[in-house]
Design a protein around this motif. Sequence first.
Motif, PDB file in Angstrom:
ATOM      1  N   LYS A  53     -12.692  -1.247 -11.338  1.00 32.02           N
ATOM      2  CA  LYS A  53     -13.120   0.142 -11.190  1.00 32.02           C
ATOM      3  C   LYS A  53     -14.190   0.508 -12.211  1.00 32.02           C
ATOM      4  O   LYS A  53     -14.037   0.242 -13.400  1.00 32.02           O
ATOM      5  CB  LYS A  53     -11.935   1.095 -11.372  1.00 32.02           C
ATOM      6  CG  LYS A  53     -10.829   0.931 -10.351  1.00 32.02           C
ATOM      7  CD  LYS A  53      -9.701   1.910 -10.658  1.00 32.02           C
ATOM      8  CE  LYS A  53      -8.537   1.755  -9.701  1.00 32.02           C
ATOM      9  NZ  LYS A  53      -7.446   2.718 -10.025  1.00 32.02           N
TER      10      LYS A  53
ATOM     11  N   GLY B 268      -0.698   7.695  -8.605  1.00 36.12           N
ATOM     12  CA  GLY B 268      -1.250   6.389  -8.258  1.00 36.12           C
ATOM     13  C   GLY B 268      -2.720   6.257  -8.580  1.00 36.12           C
ATOM     14  O   GLY B 268      -3.239   5.140  -8.668  1.00 36.12           O
ATOM     15  N   TYR B 269      -3.409   7.363  -8.761  1.00 35.44           N
ATOM     16  CA  TYR B 269      -4.825   7.358  -9.130  1.00 35.44           C
ATOM     17  C   TYR B 269      -5.031   7.607 -10.628  1.00 35.44           C
ATOM     18  O   TYR B 269      -6.164   7.792 -11.074  1.00 35.44           O
ATOM     19  CB  TYR B 269      -5.581   8.423  -8.338  1.00 35.44           C
ATOM     20  CG  TYR B 269      -5.829   8.065  -6.886  1.00 35.44           C
ATOM     21  CD1 TYR B 269      -6.990   7.400  -6.489  1.00 35.44           C
ATOM     22  CD2 TYR B 269      -4.906   8.394  -5.905  1.00 35.44           C
ATOM     23  CE1 TYR B 269      -7.224   7.075  -5.172  1.00 35.44           C
ATOM     24  CE2 TYR B 269      -5.127   8.079  -4.572  1.00 35.44           C
ATOM     25  CZ  TYR B 269      -6.286   7.418  -4.216  1.00 35.44           C
ATOM     26  OH  TYR B 269      -6.505   7.103  -2.891  1.00 35.44           O
TER      27      TYR B 269
ATOM     28  N   TYR C 260       0.856  -1.188   0.000  1.00 36.21           N
ATOM     29  CA  TYR C 260       0.000   0.000   0.000  1.00 36.21           C
ATOM     30  C   TYR C 260       0.893   1.239   0.000  1.00 36.21           C
ATOM     31  O   TYR C 260       1.841   1.351   0.782  1.00 36.21           O
ATOM     32  CB  TYR C 260      -0.905   0.000   1.233  1.00 36.21           C
ATOM     33  CG  TYR C 260      -1.810   1.208   1.326  1.00 36.21           C
ATOM     34  CD1 TYR C 260      -2.824   1.413   0.394  1.00 36.21           C
ATOM     35  CD2 TYR C 260      -1.638   2.153   2.331  1.00 36.21           C
ATOM     36  CE1 TYR C 260      -3.656   2.519   0.467  1.00 36.21           C
ATOM     37  CE2 TYR C 260      -2.467   3.265   2.415  1.00 36.21           C
ATOM     38  CZ  TYR C 260      -3.468   3.437   1.478  1.00 36.21           C
ATOM     39  OH  TYR C 260      -4.295   4.539   1.549  1.00 36.21           O
TER      40      TYR C 260
ATOM     41  N   TYR D 214     -11.637   6.725  -8.892  1.00 36.42           N
ATOM     42  CA  TYR D 214     -10.834   7.453  -7.918  1.00 36.42           C
ATOM     43  C   TYR D 214     -11.282   7.134  -6.488  1.00 36.42           C
ATOM     44  O   TYR D 214     -11.213   7.978  -5.592  1.00 36.42           O
ATOM     45  CB  TYR D 214     -10.903   8.958  -8.195  1.00 36.42           C
ATOM     46  CG  TYR D 214     -10.645   9.265  -9.651  1.00 36.42           C
ATOM     47  CD1 TYR D 214      -9.426   8.933 -10.235  1.00 36.42           C
ATOM     48  CD2 TYR D 214     -11.624   9.834 -10.452  1.00 36.42           C
ATOM     49  CE1 TYR D 214      -9.188   9.167 -11.584  1.00 36.42           C
ATOM     50  CE2 TYR D 214     -11.396  10.086 -11.805  1.00 36.42           C
ATOM     51  CZ  TYR D 214     -10.176   9.744 -12.355  1.00 36.42           C
ATOM     52  OH  TYR D 214      -9.948   9.972 -13.689  1.00 36.42           O
TER      53      TYR D 214
ATOM     54  N   TYR E 263     -11.171   5.026  -2.773  1.00 37.85           N
ATOM     55  CA  TYR E 263     -10.136   4.872  -1.758  1.00 37.85           C
ATOM     56  C   TYR E 263      -9.197   3.720  -2.125  1.00 37.85           C
ATOM     57  O   TYR E 263      -9.624   2.575  -2.261  1.00 37.85           O
ATOM     58  CB  TYR E 263     -10.800   4.624  -0.413  1.00 37.85           C
ATOM     59  CG  TYR E 263      -9.888   4.560   0.782  1.00 37.85           C
ATOM     60  CD1 TYR E 263      -8.665   5.223   0.816  1.00 37.85           C
ATOM     61  CD2 TYR E 263     -10.274   3.848   1.910  1.00 37.85           C
ATOM     62  CE1 TYR E 263      -7.849   5.174   1.927  1.00 37.85           C
ATOM     63  CE2 TYR E 263      -9.470   3.794   3.041  1.00 37.85           C
ATOM     64  CZ  TYR E 263      -8.257   4.459   3.044  1.00 37.85           C
ATOM     65  OH  TYR E 263      -7.452   4.400   4.149  1.00 37.85           O
ATOM     66  N   ALA E 264      -7.906   4.021  -2.262  1.00 37.26           N
ATOM     67  CA  ALA E 264      -6.939   3.047  -2.778  1.00 37.26           C
ATOM     68  C   ALA E 264      -6.756   1.839  -1.867  1.00 37.26           C
ATOM     69  O   ALA E 264      -6.394   0.755  -2.336  1.00 37.26           O
ATOM     70  CB  ALA E 264      -5.599   3.728  -3.010  1.00 37.26           C
ATOM     71  N   TYR E 265      -7.007   1.988  -0.571  1.00 42.77           N
ATOM     72  CA  TYR E 265      -6.798   0.857   0.335  1.00 42.77           C
ATOM     73  C   TYR E 265      -7.741  -0.305   0.019  1.00 42.77           C
ATOM     74  O   TYR E 265      -7.411  -1.465   0.285  1.00 42.77           O
ATOM     75  CB  TYR E 265      -6.990   1.284   1.792  1.00 42.77           C
ATOM     76  CG  TYR E 265      -6.839   0.125   2.753  1.00 42.77           C
ATOM     77  CD1 TYR E 265      -5.598  -0.473   2.965  1.00 42.77           C
ATOM     78  CD2 TYR E 265      -7.948  -0.401   3.415  1.00 42.77           C
ATOM     79  CE1 TYR E 265      -5.458  -1.559   3.817  1.00 42.77           C
ATOM     80  CE2 TYR E 265      -7.812  -1.482   4.272  1.00 42.77           C
ATOM     81  CZ  TYR E 265      -6.568  -2.051   4.471  1.00 42.77           C
ATOM     82  OH  TYR E 265      -6.442  -3.128   5.311  1.00 42.77           O
TER      83      TYR E 265
END
Length: 355
Positions: free
Chosen positions: A124, A326-327, A14, A106, A108-110
């Motif tokens: 996505k 990262g997004y 992460y 976009y 939450y990356a977690y």
Amino acid sequence: MIRPVPHVAGMAAYALADLGDPGTISLAQNESAFPSSPRAILAGQKALDQMPLYPDPEWPEMRAAVSEVHGLAPQNILCGAGSMELIGCLIRAYAGAGDRVLGTDYGYAYVASATAQVQADYVKAREIDLAVSVDDILSAVTTDTKIVFVCNPGNPTGTMIANSELIRLRENLSGDVLLVVDQAYAEFSDAVEHPKAIFDLVARGDTVVMRTLSKAYGLAGARAGWGYFPTEIAHEVRKLLNPNNISISSQAMAAAALRDQAHMQKVVQRTAVIRDTFSENCRELGLTVPKSHTNFALLGFESVEQAQQADAALRASKLLMRGMGGYGLSDCLRATICGEDIMQRCVTVLREVLS
């Protein structure tokens, strides 16, 4: 040689925030610009003499405070070490190898990291104009979809869709698909969209709502979050939670902060004024800044190169924003809202770069 299991070996870690050099002011982690409630600090200090004891695994005061503020059934409230712990446990309980967890462009990356841990596939759905699209989510659902995650307001965009759209999403999802609404920044939008409509979805048995005390309440260091769960889902997720997950002092601080709504609302109002002024100043410089309903602003530059130039200039001035590569938004920087003087320093640096 001792080797990890293959799917863990193949995972990317992460991505943690770059905090810069010593002396750098971080605008990278969406922490509160203002201190937490004095009542919360005092409650935490008073709890220090209980440190020889384990924390109460039922979080009685924190649960009671959430119930009082939001009018929710305490038995359906689960508390976690930030909402991250609750998200991870939800995914472990309801997704596995071959399943799909659906987020948005976009989101939450977690969630993607937690999905990889259970060997499920993270997919996505498209966002339109940096905002969640219910129609695109519904189009992306397949028979393998087990969980749909929606972050509202969104991070890193700051945008928000109406509660009526979230209700429409739930009504058009199959009953065997779990909807998780992550409202980490909801206190910044509750005055616009009353939260009860979303909490009421939990009674259906197929929706979970997440919140945290890390943002508007200024308790990021306490690691305290909570969620509102259907009874059956709470029962399963509880099996996966660390039974002593929130420290005694953090539970005391969280309960006191929740009961000091006047302080939280003042923080939200002050943050919004600074945020909106900063956003407008950036627009006047030619940047694209979507309307934010959070404690940060997303700054869109003309090119990736220009964003990199701005990042370098800010760092040289001991100011650090969050790069959004990262997004898939490499032409953007995300700026946490800090005090007025810091935000004005940022505007000055950006003006020099863009001139």
